[in-house]
Design a protein around this motif. Structure first.
Motif, mmCIF file in Angstrom:
data_model
loop_
_atom_site.group_PDB
_atom_site.id
_atom_site.type_symbol
_atom_site.label_atom_id
_atom_site.label_comp_id
_atom_site.label_asym_id
_atom_site.label_seq_id
_atom_site.Cartn_x
_atom_site.Cartn_y
_atom_site.Cartn_z
ATOM 1 N N ALA A 295 17.679 40.657 6.310
ATOM 2 C CA ALA A 295 16.662 41.073 7.281
ATOM 3 C C ALA A 295 15.473 41.764 6.630
ATOM 4 O O ALA A 295 14.427 41.917 7.250
ATOM 5 C CB ALA A 295 17.302 42.011 8.306
ATOM 6 N N ARG B 120 19.407 35.926 26.825
ATOM 7 C CA ARG B 120 18.174 36.642 26.491
ATOM 8 C C ARG B 120 18.415 37.731 25.451
ATOM 9 O O ARG B 120 17.590 37.973 24.579
ATOM 10 C CB ARG B 120 17.539 37.212 27.754
ATOM 11 C CG ARG B 120 16.699 36.145 28.478
ATOM 12 C CD ARG B 120 16.578 36.386 29.971
ATOM 13 N NE ARG B 120 16.330 37.757 30.270
ATOM 14 C CZ ARG B 120 16.938 38.436 31.253
ATOM 15 N NH1 ARG B 120 17.823 37.831 32.042
ATOM 16 N NH2 ARG B 120 16.655 39.671 31.453
ATOM 17 N N ARG C 157 18.579 36.017 22.202
ATOM 18 C CA ARG C 157 17.224 35.666 21.784
ATOM 19 C C ARG C 157 16.548 36.849 21.110
ATOM 20 O O ARG C 157 15.910 36.721 20.060
ATOM 21 C CB ARG C 157 16.438 35.239 23.029
ATOM 22 C CG ARG C 157 15.012 34.881 22.737
ATOM 23 C CD ARG C 157 14.254 34.532 24.016
ATOM 24 N NE ARG C 157 12.901 34.146 23.658
ATOM 25 C CZ ARG C 157 12.376 32.952 23.868
ATOM 26 N NH1 ARG C 157 13.078 32.025 24.494
ATOM 27 N NH2 ARG C 157 11.151 32.684 23.462
ATOM 28 N N ALA C 158 16.669 38.027 21.718
ATOM 29 C CA ALA C 158 16.036 39.212 21.148
ATOM 30 C C ALA C 158 16.654 39.574 19.801
ATOM 31 O O ALA C 158 15.945 39.828 18.823
ATOM 32 C CB ALA C 158 16.173 40.384 22.117
ATOM 33 N N GLY D 57 16.003 36.894 17.205
ATOM 34 C CA GLY D 57 14.578 36.969 16.887
ATOM 35 C C GLY D 57 14.292 38.133 15.959
ATOM 36 O O GLY D 57 13.581 38.005 14.950
ATOM 37 N N TYR D 58 14.847 39.254 16.280
ATOM 38 C CA TYR D 58 14.649 40.445 15.436
ATOM 39 C C TYR D 58 15.113 40.179 14.020
ATOM 40 O O TYR D 58 14.485 40.588 13.046
ATOM 41 C CB TYR D 58 15.413 41.624 16.037
ATOM 42 C CG TYR D 58 15.407 42.869 15.178
ATOM 43 C CD1 TYR D 58 14.364 43.794 15.263
ATOM 44 C CD2 TYR D 58 16.443 43.135 14.273
ATOM 45 C CE1 TYR D 58 14.358 44.950 14.478
ATOM 46 C CE2 TYR D 58 16.451 44.282 13.489
ATOM 47 C CZ TYR D 58 15.411 45.184 13.601
ATOM 48 O OH TYR D 58 15.407 46.306 12.820
ATOM 49 N N LEU D 59 16.223 39.476 13.918
ATOM 50 C CA LEU D 59 16.789 39.231 12.589
ATOM 51 C C LEU D 59 16.126 38.053 11.874
ATOM 52 O O LEU D 59 16.417 37.788 10.704
ATOM 53 C CB LEU D 59 18.299 38.961 12.704
ATOM 54 C CG LEU D 59 19.151 40.167 13.083
ATOM 55 C CD1 LEU D 59 20.580 39.734 13.363
ATOM 56 C CD2 LEU D 59 19.109 41.222 11.969
ATOM 57 N N GLY D 60 15.263 37.350 12.588
ATOM 58 C CA GLY D 60 14.642 36.189 11.975
ATOM 59 C C GLY D 60 15.569 34.996 11.881
ATOM 60 O O GLY D 60 15.350 34.085 11.082
ATOM 61 N N ASP E 212 11.969 42.035 29.902
ATOM 62 C CA ASP E 212 12.790 42.174 28.700
ATOM 63 C C ASP E 212 12.063 42.962 27.621
ATOM 64 O O ASP E 212 12.649 43.806 26.940
ATOM 65 C CB ASP E 212 13.186 40.798 28.174
ATOM 66 C CG ASP E 212 14.344 40.201 28.951
ATOM 67 O OD1 ASP E 212 15.007 40.948 29.687
ATOM 68 O OD2 ASP E 212 14.583 38.983 28.821
ATOM 69 N N ILE F 255 13.268 46.217 25.756
ATOM 70 C CA ILE F 255 13.432 46.314 24.299
ATOM 71 C C ILE F 255 12.665 47.500 23.749
ATOM 72 O O ILE F 255 13.187 48.328 22.998
ATOM 73 C CB ILE F 255 12.963 45.005 23.622
ATOM 74 C CG1 ILE F 255 13.921 43.863 23.971
ATOM 75 C CG2 ILE F 255 12.843 45.178 22.114
ATOM 76 C CD1 ILE F 255 13.376 42.480 23.586
ATOM 77 N N ARG G 241 8.507 43.701 15.233
ATOM 78 C CA ARG G 241 9.436 42.690 14.739
ATOM 79 C C ARG G 241 10.338 42.192 15.868
ATOM 80 O O ARG G 241 10.570 40.987 16.036
ATOM 81 C CB ARG G 241 10.278 43.304 13.623
ATOM 82 C CG ARG G 241 11.297 42.374 13.051
ATOM 83 C CD ARG G 241 12.166 43.083 12.009
ATOM 84 N NE ARG G 241 13.082 42.111 11.459
ATOM 85 C CZ ARG G 241 13.137 41.762 10.182
ATOM 86 N NH1 ARG G 241 12.335 42.344 9.306
ATOM 87 N NH2 ARG G 241 13.988 40.841 9.764
ATOM 88 N N ALA G 242 10.845 43.161 16.649
ATOM 89 C CA ALA G 242 11.743 42.784 17.746
ATOM 90 C C ALA G 242 10.993 41.983 18.803
ATOM 91 O O ALA G 242 11.458 40.935 19.268
ATOM 92 C CB ALA G 242 12.359 44.038 18.364
ATOM 93 N N GLY H 289 9.791 38.645 17.468
ATOM 94 C CA GLY H 289 10.986 37.830 17.291
ATOM 95 C C GLY H 289 11.471 37.272 18.616
ATOM 96 O O GLY H 289 11.779 36.082 18.747
ATOM 97 N N TYR H 290 11.523 38.131 19.601
ATOM 98 C CA TYR H 290 11.959 37.703 20.932
ATOM 99 C C TYR H 290 11.073 36.588 21.444
ATOM 100 O O TYR H 290 11.526 35.611 22.053
ATOM 101 C CB TYR H 290 11.926 38.887 21.894
ATOM 102 C CG TYR H 290 12.217 38.532 23.336
ATOM 103 C CD1 TYR H 290 13.534 38.481 23.806
ATOM 104 C CD2 TYR H 290 11.186 38.259 24.230
ATOM 105 C CE1 TYR H 290 13.801 38.153 25.128
ATOM 106 C CE2 TYR H 290 11.446 37.941 25.561
ATOM 107 C CZ TYR H 290 12.752 37.885 26.006
ATOM 108 O OH TYR H 290 13.033 37.556 27.300
#
Lengths: 200, 200, 200, 200
Positions: A152, A188, A191-192, A195-198, B162, B166, B191-192, B195-196
DNA sequence: AATGAATGAGCGTTCATTCAT
DNA sequence: GATGAATGAACGCTCATTCAT
């Protein structure tokens, strides 16, 4: 300096009847919290709801906050068990999904209660045992994150903390809005997190 | 059934002195909340801290909850203004970053207060005015999200909700841990959110 | 009108084991009184200290006050015996000194306990048996005083009562100040008593 | 470790009405103590007897013990004044007699109350102010004793303490027996004190 | 308008006592 | 007999709110 309240159960019930009483009291406490919120959460109400005298409540719990603490501890143990079961899955995405599912499922089971306990968790000095439990949770997640490739780009502890915050935020918000559709919420949240982790 | 409390200020002070008194009382309320938490937040303490008699406090506010409500409203207005300023930026990423910065900055300015007000916001029936304000915030964000390309694949309202969850989750968590490094927090929240949204 | 509590032991234990239990309970009661004072003196604490269930305690004593009463009675018996032994000495001064020594010694053995029992003695309706014992004490002293020459010029009962008051006053005061030097205290009490009687 | 209770009055009444309320509460407290003893002495009873709400009581006294402390302080001031007035008499015997008369008169005015306050005085941590007052009393007496010829052959402080103990012992005992004849009591107390001092 | 004295419902907690097991 | 779980009356105390001055 506020005196720190005693949060540990007063005595371990030796007889079966007593153990049952403790369980009844805790369930009553949970229901009162859910139905009346923090304002309506008082020891007399809990005892009455439990169908038990106020004296009995104080035989097992040294004070009001100890009741809340016991709920938090029990709740935490359930969640920890479910998360641990998911964390051992070999595939990373499956492990993460499983942990999210555990969190989502846990929250949607008793959304109001979960949210109120979250709030109280910050206010109460729960002691080492609970800190350790929180640590285990973080560490479970951190272990999974360590296996993520590409990494990350953040310390895994930080990432773990953020993910907890994201999940809890989304979950609590869903609870506030009385959202009950677990699969949709689950999607969802994934997804978050992904997404955060790429992780695309 | 609990009767719903009156949450509106008692009178719009016509005189400048009265308006000043209201301001002083609200600031005192905020400080008491920050310093002593919800447990230590009582009307007598607020009045004393404000240097005002308890009678005067009740001249301006019909009850304790009205104080909290006024704090929430004032807080919301500030945030709304700052968000609105960011939302009009032409570039989507800049607009989102600006809105996140507004939220992060707002939270880090008075983290404890912000968190407590968040909690209270769910408990109090704040009425149309506040719902509308929340709606405006959501709508501001939704408008920006509508310009995202490729689209998120979710209803913009859901996405907006969402993202709020977050951001609030991460921000509150930072507040709990007394994290004070705004830029670092900002980066992780971006980033979050990005990313989402699938904005790489 | 408060109903007068039952102060008599519930049953005279026939078996040796039961008598031992009674003794253990009484000693526990004494220790609790000494260590925690009247405020901390409660039946549950006594039972726990005695290593006996609260139910058992109530098998031997009908109520809390009966515990105190039993302590007072036992204490009084010891003192009476010691005083009686001194009272039969042929020389008047020796008899008086001996009685004072008995009182001083008795007090210094367990000063805190003695003082608390004194206080309780006035509060509890101890019944004939104890009145009789107090009467015997007075009468012992009165008999000695009757032999004083020249006579005190006061009814011997009055003189006896005053001397008790003087001795108890000085002794309690010594207890309050944690004075532990028995001979010095003894000398001063003798000075007071002999002075009161005009015995140079 | 028992937490030491706050024994100081909570706020000084600013209005005349408030000062009157404080006086009424204290008088009610005294009467409850006299009529029902320590067991019946509770804040609800005092408030009711005073014709005042329980809330008002707590506006001026931070707790139950503070009530007792206030009574002790007021009582002590009266006694100190009366003793001081006697202590300045030129003749030693007159000074001592006067001081004894002050103590006897003080006690017989409200015997039950005086005795209970004596008991409480030992239990409560009354703070410097009261210690100082007790010190002044002792010092008053010590000054008189220093003029005694022949000297007592004891440190004047010790003699002063003993005399206090003697006087209090006799006086309390008289109170317990509901003795109301002040002159007779006075004569016997003088006999004891002068005898102790070797003043024939 | 301002003050602050007064109110009292309501809550947390203790502890003497009972009684089913 | 012995146990200890259960009871509930009784208090101590707080704090939101009212109202006479």
């Amino acid at each position: 300096m506020a005196k720190t309240p005693d949060l540990n159960p007063r005595k371990s019930p030796r007889q079966a009847r007593a153990a049952e009483t403790v369980r009844i009291i805790l369930e009553a406490a949970a229901r009162i919290l859910e139905a009346r919120g923090l304002d309506g959460f008082n020891t007399n109400a809990v005892a009455e709801r439990a169908g038990v005298s106020i004296g009995s409540l104080y035989q097992y719990f040294p004070g009001k906050d100890a009741l809340t603490a016991a709920l938090i501890r029990a709740d935490g143990e359930v969640l920890l068990r479910e998360m641990a079961a998911a964390a051992i899955l070999p595939q990373i995405r499956a492990a993460l999904s499983g942990m999210i599912a555990a969190a989502v499922g846990h929250q949607l089971r008793r959304p109001v209660l979960a949210r109120l306990l979250d709030i109280q968790e910050n206010r109460l000095p729960l002691g080492e045992a609970q800190e350790e439990k929180a640590g285990e949770l973080q560490s479970l997640l951190a272990q999974v994150l360590a296996r993520v490739d590409p990494p990350a780009g953040l310390p895994v502890e930080t990432a773990a903390a953020d993910i907890f915050a994201i999940v809890r935020g989304m979950i609590d918000h869903a609870g506030e809005r009385q959202e009950l559709d677990a699969p949709a919420l689950q999607a969802r949240v994934e997804r978050a997190v992904f997404g955060y982790l790429g992780l695309t």
